[in-house]
Design a protein around this motif. Structure first.
Motif, short mmCIF file in Angstrom:
data_model
loop_
_atom_site.label_atom_id
_atom_site.label_comp_id
_atom_site.label_asym_id
_atom_site.label_seq_id
_atom_site.Cartn_x
_atom_site.Cartn_y
_atom_site.Cartn_z
N GLU A 153 -4.16 1.38 -9.64
CA GLU A 153 -4.48 1.69 -11.04
C GLU A 153 -3.78 0.71 -11.97
OE1 GLU A 153 -3.93 5.76 -12.28
OE2 GLU A 153 -4.44 6.47 -10.27
N LEU A 154 -2.50 0.46 -11.73
CA LEU A 154 -1.75 -0.47 -12.56
C LEU A 154 -2.27 -1.89 -12.36
CD1 LEU A 154 0.47 -0.97 -14.60
CD2 LEU A 154 2.12 -1.01 -12.70
N PHE A 155 -2.55 -2.27 -11.11
CA PHE A 155 -3.10 -3.59 -10.85
C PHE A 155 -4.41 -3.79 -11.62
CE2 PHE A 155 -6.07 -6.40 -8.79
CZ PHE A 155 -5.34 -7.57 -8.75
N LEU A 156 -5.32 -2.83 -11.52
CA LEU A 156 -6.61 -2.95 -12.20
C LEU A 156 -6.45 -3.02 -13.71
CD1 LEU A 156 -8.85 -0.67 -9.97
CD2 LEU A 156 -9.05 -3.16 -10.26
N ALA A 157 -5.51 -2.26 -14.26
CA ALA A 157 -5.25 -2.32 -15.71
C ALA A 157 -4.77 -3.71 -16.11
CB ALA A 157 -4.23 -1.25 -16.11
N TRP A 158 -3.85 -4.27 -15.31
CA TRP A 158 -3.36 -5.62 -15.63
C TRP A 158 -4.45 -6.67 -15.44
CZ3 TRP A 158 2.37 -6.74 -13.98
CH2 TRP A 158 3.22 -5.85 -14.64
N LEU A 159 -5.27 -6.53 -14.41
CA LEU A 159 -6.36 -7.47 -14.21
C LEU A 159 -7.35 -7.38 -15.37
CD1 LEU A 159 -7.90 -9.55 -12.48
CD2 LEU A 159 -8.96 -7.61 -11.27
N GLU A 160 -7.69 -6.17 -15.79
CA GLU A 160 -8.60 -6.00 -16.94
C GLU A 160 -8.01 -6.63 -18.20
OE1 GLU A 160 -11.68 -5.15 -17.09
OE2 GLU A 160 -11.89 -4.42 -15.04
N TRP A 207 -0.26 -14.09 -14.32
CA TRP A 207 -0.98 -14.22 -15.58
C TRP A 207 0.01 -14.69 -16.63
CZ3 TRP A 207 -1.83 -9.28 -13.02
CH2 TRP A 207 -2.98 -9.28 -12.23
N ARG A 208 0.08 -16.01 -16.82
CA ARG A 208 1.09 -16.58 -17.72
C ARG A 208 0.90 -16.12 -19.16
NH1 ARG A 208 -1.55 -20.63 -15.65
NH2 ARG A 208 0.24 -21.44 -14.56
N GLU A 209 -0.34 -15.82 -19.55
CA GLU A 209 -0.61 -15.43 -20.93
C GLU A 209 0.09 -14.13 -21.31
OE1 GLU A 209 -2.88 -16.15 -18.61
OE2 GLU A 209 -3.80 -18.01 -19.32
N SER A 210 0.39 -13.30 -20.34
CA SER A 210 1.07 -12.03 -20.61
C SER A 210 2.43 -11.95 -19.93
CB SER A 210 0.20 -10.85 -20.15
OG SER A 210 -0.05 -10.96 -18.75
N GLY A 211 2.82 -12.99 -19.19
CA GLY A 211 4.10 -12.96 -18.48
C GLY A 211 4.11 -11.95 -17.35
N ARG A 212 2.96 -11.72 -16.75
CA ARG A 212 2.86 -10.71 -15.69
C ARG A 212 2.63 -11.36 -14.33
NH1 ARG A 212 -0.93 -6.17 -18.68
NH2 ARG A 212 0.80 -5.04 -19.62
N GLN A 213 3.20 -10.71 -13.32
CA GLN A 213 3.02 -11.16 -11.94
C GLN A 213 2.93 -9.93 -11.05
OE1 GLN A 213 5.36 -14.54 -10.26
NE2 GLN A 213 6.38 -12.90 -9.16
N VAL A 214 2.05 -10.00 -10.05
CA VAL A 214 1.94 -8.92 -9.07
C VAL A 214 1.97 -9.53 -7.68
CG1 VAL A 214 0.57 -6.98 -8.18
CG2 VAL A 214 0.50 -7.54 -10.63
N GLN A 215 2.86 -9.02 -6.83
CA GLN A 215 2.90 -9.40 -5.42
C GLN A 215 2.41 -8.21 -4.61
OE1 GLN A 215 6.69 -11.00 -4.14
NE2 GLN A 215 7.14 -11.61 -6.25
N ILE A 216 1.52 -8.49 -3.67
CA ILE A 216 0.94 -7.46 -2.82
C ILE A 216 1.08 -7.93 -1.38
CG2 ILE A 216 -1.12 -6.09 -2.29
CD1 ILE A 216 -2.16 -7.09 -5.10
N ALA A 217 1.65 -7.11 -0.52
CA ALA A 217 1.82 -7.47 0.88
C ALA A 217 1.22 -6.38 1.75
CB ALA A 217 3.30 -7.63 1.22
N GLY A 218 0.68 -6.80 2.90
CA GLY A 218 0.08 -5.85 3.81
C GLY A 218 -0.52 -6.53 5.01
N THR A 219 -1.52 -5.88 5.56
CA THR A 219 -2.18 -6.35 6.78
C THR A 219 -3.63 -6.68 6.46
OG1 THR A 219 -0.75 -4.92 8.09
CG2 THR A 219 -2.73 -5.73 9.16
N VAL A 220 -4.10 -7.79 7.02
CA VAL A 220 -5.47 -8.26 6.77
C VAL A 220 -6.39 -7.79 7.90
CG1 VAL A 220 -6.92 -10.31 6.55
CG2 VAL A 220 -4.64 -10.27 5.52
N VAL A 221 -7.57 -7.32 7.53
CA VAL A 221 -8.60 -6.94 8.49
C VAL A 221 -9.90 -7.63 8.12
CG1 VAL A 221 -7.57 -4.69 9.03
CG2 VAL A 221 -9.26 -4.87 7.20
N ALA A 222 -10.69 -7.96 9.13
CA ALA A 222 -12.02 -8.53 8.90
C ALA A 222 -12.98 -7.40 8.57
CB ALA A 222 -12.49 -9.28 10.14
#
Length: 186
Positions: A32-39, A104-119
Motif C-alpha cells: 500500500e505504501l509502495f503504491l502510494a509512493w509510486l503514484e 525518486w530523487r524528486e521527493s527524496g524517497r527510496q524503497v528497497q525490496i528483497a525476496g525470492t524470484v519466481v518465473a
C-alpha cells in the motif's frame, strides 16, 4: 580532500521541500505504501518512475545490479521481464534471492525490496512480450516474466539534515510486521 570530492560536495542533493514519512501511520501492508509512493512519483512527472536497480547474486555470492522497469505488481509479486537466456535469468535460476531499489530523487524517497524470484507462466510472459512496443506480433519463447515475492521492505524518506526517516517491514509467518529502522551511530 580531492578536487572530485570537493566538487561532489557542491552538487545539489535533495529538493528544498520533501514529504514526511509518518511512522505512526504506516499501513499494515507495505505494498500500500509502495503504491502510494509510486503514484506520487508518477503524478510528479518524474521520468521513468517505474525504473529500479534490480540486484541478483553471482555464483560466488557477489551482488550485481542493473536498471530494469517494474512491469506490474499483483499477488505474485513485483514483475520484471527478460529473455530466459539472459545473465540475470541464469542468476535467478542459480540463486533466486534478489532485491529491487527504487529511487525518486524528486521527493527524496527510496524503497528497497528483497525476496525470492519466481518465473511466471507462459501466458503472462507472452502477454508482456506482445504488449512491448517492439513486438512484431509473434510469440517469443525466450521471453520470461519473473516476480519478486517480497520478504522485506525498507522505505526511506530523505531529510535535508540527513537524519532520514526509515520504516522497515518483514514478512513473518505470512504476516507483515513493521516499525522504524534505526542505524547505529558512527
Amino acid at each position: 580532500m580531492s578536487d572530485l570530492a570537493a566538487r561532489l560536495r557542491t552538487l545539489p542533493a535533495f529538493p528544498e521541500e520533501m514529504p514526511d514519512l509518518d511512522l505512526e501511520a504506516l499501513p499494515e501492508d507495505p505494498t500500500e505504501l509502495f503504491l502510494a509512493w509510486l503514484e506520487d512519483a508518477i503524478a510528479s512527472g518524474a521520468r521513468q518512475p517505474h525504473a529500479m536497480t534490480f540486484q541478483t547474486l553471482l555464483a560466488d555470492g557477489s551482488p550485481v545490479g542493473r536498471t530494469l522497469i517494474l512491469k506490474d505488481l499483483d499477488e505474485a509479486g513485483f514483475h520484471v521481464s527478460t529473455r530466459n537466456t539472459s545473465r540475470k535469468a541464469q542468476q535467478v535460476r542459480e540463486d533466486p534471492r534478489a532485491a529491487m531499489t527504487f529511487f525518486w530523487r524528486e521527493s527524496g524517497r527510496q524503497v528497497q525490496i528483497a525476496g525470492t524470484v519466481v518465473a511466471l507462466g507462459e501466458d503472462v510472459s507472452q502477454r508482456d512480450w506482445l504488449a512491448r512496443p517492439t513486438s512484431d506480433g509473434q510469440p517469443n519463447p525466450e521471453w520470461q516474466v519473473y516476480a519478486l515475492r517480497p520478504e522485506r521492505f525498507e522505505f526511506l524518506q530523505a531529510r535535508a539534515d540527513r537524519n532520514h526517516v526509515r520504516a522497515g517491514y518483514v514478512r513473518e509467518g505470512g504476516r507483515w510486521s513493521h516499525g522504524p529502522v534505526t542505524t547505529p551511530a558512527g
